[in-house]
Design a protein around this motif. Structure first.
Motif, PDB file in Angstrom:
ATOM      1  N   LEU A  87      -2.053 -47.748 -32.849  1.00  0.00           N
ATOM      2  CA  LEU A  87      -2.628 -46.464 -32.438  1.00  0.00           C
ATOM      3  C   LEU A  87      -2.673 -45.493 -33.612  1.00  0.00           C
ATOM      4  O   LEU A  87      -3.647 -44.757 -33.795  1.00  0.00           O
ATOM      5  CB  LEU A  87      -1.820 -45.870 -31.277  1.00  0.00           C
ATOM      6  CG  LEU A  87      -1.978 -46.582 -29.938  1.00  0.00           C
ATOM      7  CD1 LEU A  87      -0.894 -46.127 -28.962  1.00  0.00           C
ATOM      8  CD2 LEU A  87      -3.359 -46.316 -29.344  1.00  0.00           C
ATOM      9  N   GLY A  88      -1.609 -45.500 -34.414  1.00  0.00           N
ATOM     10  CA  GLY A  88      -1.600 -44.650 -35.593  1.00  0.00           C
ATOM     11  C   GLY A  88      -2.705 -45.029 -36.568  1.00  0.00           C
ATOM     12  O   GLY A  88      -3.366 -44.165 -37.154  1.00  0.00           O
ATOM     13  N   SER A  89      -2.923 -46.334 -36.713  1.00  0.00           N
ATOM     14  CA  SER A  89      -4.005 -46.789 -37.581  1.00  0.00           C
ATOM     15  C   SER A  89      -5.362 -46.336 -37.063  1.00  0.00           C
ATOM     16  O   SER A  89      -6.221 -45.903 -37.833  1.00  0.00           O
ATOM     17  CB  SER A  89      -3.965 -48.314 -37.676  1.00  0.00           C
ATOM     18  OG  SER A  89      -5.033 -48.799 -38.463  1.00  0.00           O
ATOM     19  N   ARG A  90      -5.561 -46.420 -35.737  1.00  0.00           N
ATOM     20  CA  ARG A  90      -6.814 -45.923 -35.142  1.00  0.00           C
ATOM     21  C   ARG A  90      -6.997 -44.434 -35.451  1.00  0.00           C
ATOM     22  O   ARG A  90      -8.119 -43.963 -35.665  1.00  0.00           O
ATOM     23  CB  ARG A  90      -6.776 -46.114 -33.627  1.00  0.00           C
ATOM     24  CG  ARG A  90      -7.009 -47.536 -33.153  1.00  0.00           C
ATOM     25  CD  ARG A  90      -8.476 -47.933 -33.323  1.00  0.00           C
ATOM     26  NE  ARG A  90      -8.755 -49.227 -32.736  1.00  0.00           N
ATOM     27  CZ  ARG A  90      -9.327 -49.406 -31.548  1.00  0.00           C
ATOM     28  NH1 ARG A  90      -9.687 -48.360 -30.830  1.00  0.00           N
ATOM     29  NH2 ARG A  90      -9.551 -50.615 -31.083  1.00  0.00           N
ATOM     30  N   ALA A  91      -5.890 -43.710 -35.436  1.00  0.00           N
ATOM     31  CA  ALA A  91      -5.950 -42.261 -35.666  1.00  0.00           C
ATOM     32  C   ALA A  91      -6.010 -41.906 -37.145  1.00  0.00           C
ATOM     33  O   ALA A  91      -6.199 -40.735 -37.498  1.00  0.00           O
ATOM     34  CB  ALA A  91      -4.730 -41.592 -35.027  1.00  0.00           C
ATOM     35  N   GLY A  92      -5.821 -42.901 -38.023  1.00  0.00           N
ATOM     36  CA  GLY A  92      -5.845 -42.628 -39.456  1.00  0.00           C
ATOM     37  C   GLY A  92      -4.568 -42.000 -39.961  1.00  0.00           C
ATOM     38  O   GLY A  92      -4.576 -41.271 -40.967  1.00  0.00           O
ATOM     39  N   LEU A  93      -3.448 -42.273 -39.268  1.00  0.00           N
ATOM     40  CA  LEU A  93      -2.155 -41.695 -39.640  1.00  0.00           C
ATOM     41  C   LEU A  93      -1.133 -42.808 -39.787  1.00  0.00           C
ATOM     42  O   LEU A  93      -1.285 -43.894 -39.223  1.00  0.00           O
ATOM     43  CB  LEU A  93      -1.672 -40.712 -38.566  1.00  0.00           C
ATOM     44  CG  LEU A  93      -2.541 -39.481 -38.291  1.00  0.00           C
ATOM     45  CD1 LEU A  93      -2.046 -38.777 -37.031  1.00  0.00           C
ATOM     46  CD2 LEU A  93      -2.521 -38.531 -39.473  1.00  0.00           C
ATOM     47  N   SER A  94      -0.073 -42.505 -40.513  1.00  0.00           N
ATOM     48  CA  SER A  94       1.033 -43.450 -40.565  1.00  0.00           C
ATOM     49  C   SER A  94       1.704 -43.517 -39.199  1.00  0.00           C
ATOM     50  O   SER A  94       1.557 -42.610 -38.371  1.00  0.00           O
ATOM     51  CB  SER A  94       2.051 -43.015 -41.619  1.00  0.00           C
ATOM     52  OG  SER A  94       2.741 -41.846 -41.188  1.00  0.00           O
TER      53      SER A  94
END
Length: 312
Positions: free
Chosen positions: A226-233
């Motif tokens: 989910l973090g990857s989808r959001a562009g965050l660590s």
């Protein structure tokens, strides 16, 4: 489905109700509280006064929309000094899908479009808990054009029902509800100090993750994905999500899966194994155990008897 559409689909039950009422001065009407519902009033013609309990009167003009997300009671009248009658009926509560009536004296007319939606408190989405007791969308050039369009179509269809009116009115009432909520959230996003779910929906990264969970609840989501989808660590995403949404990502995902399962139990005849798979559980036993922890009863009993508010 997107988050806002999901919120409405999961909470609303039965068919909405509406009525087009012509009030002739002098008139005053109390609309009693209706827990477990949401209500609206739209001024189609003329003007009137909203009399909320414990608050100053609010003048309403043609085109104004007032929405009560929690079904709180209120009164309306042609002027603040007009006596308010206790209701013999509530046009929004007692009407069928749509109705039309003329009530009051012999003076100038105010035409209101009122209506209500039944909401299931056991599936109350936290997004709606951030709403104020009343949302007022004032009329004005260029303001809320989608709301205006839905209101115009509803008013015309209720005043002169024709072939297909049942389906048209029901669909337009759902459309109006979504447009009202969209207008409010859009206005909130323009504020400098937006918070809660308004902030979550306004946050591009968090709203991307929410949208992913809502569009595919059966996917075996992890915080890292989910973090990857959001562009965050992973860590940055988990912190921001919990701050804005009010709970960790996987806790919200679990709640959403079970709430979606509850809706499917009520609205379909699908077997438990199929529902479990649709909402991300590997077996009906895993889904049943999780459901019982959240709702305090087995899925079969919920499907048969309904449910009070879920366990805290």
């Amino acid at each position: 489905m997107d988050v806002l559409s999901d919120v409405i689909a999961i909470m609303r039950t039965g068919r909405p109700r509406s009525a087009r009422v012509e009030w002739r001065a002098p008139w005053g009407q109390r609309f009693p509280a209706s827990p477990g519902s949401a209500a609206f009033q739209v001024v189609l013609q003329g003007s009137g006064w909203l009399l909320p309990p414990g608050s100053p009167p609010v003048m309403l003009s043609a085109g104004d929309v007032v929405f009560f997300p929690y079904g709180h009671g209120y009164a309306m009248a042609d002027s603040p000094g007009t006596p308010v009658a206790e209701p013999e009926c509530d046009p929004a509560e007692d009407a069928e899908l749509f109705a039309s009536a003329s009530i009051g004296g012999q003076g100038p007319a105010t035409v209101l479009l009122c209506g209500g939606y039944r909401l299931d408190p056991s599936r109350a989405h936290p997004l709606l808990r951030d709403l104020p007791e009343m949302i007022h969308l004032p009329a004005g050039p260029g303001l809320h054009p989608e709301v205006r369009a839905a209101v115009d179509l509803l008013g015309a269809e209720i005043h002169h029902p024709r072939l297909g009116a049942d389906t048209i009115v029901s669909s337009l009432l759902d459309t109006l509800l979504l447009y009202i909520l969209r207008a409010w959230f859009t206005a909130e996003h323009g504020h400098c100090e937006v918070s809660g779910w308004s902030a979550a929906l306004a946050d591009a990264e968090i709203s991307t993750a929410l949208d992913a969970m809502h569009r595919d609840p059966a996917h075996p989501w992890t915080v890292a994905e989910l973090g990857s989808r959001a562009g965050l660590s992973r860590a940055a995403f988990a912190r921001r999500f919990a701050t804005l949404v009010g709970q960790p990502p996987l806790a919200y995902l679990t709640w959403w899966r079970l709430a979606s399962g509850a809706r499917l139990l009520k609205e379909t005849d699908a077997p438990l194994s199929e529902i479990a798979a649709q909402v991300g559980y590997g077996s009906e036993f895993a889904f049943a155990n999780a459901f019982k922890r959240e709702y305090g009863m087995a899925p079969g009993r919920y499907r048969r008897d309904g449910c009070p508010a879920p366990a805290a």
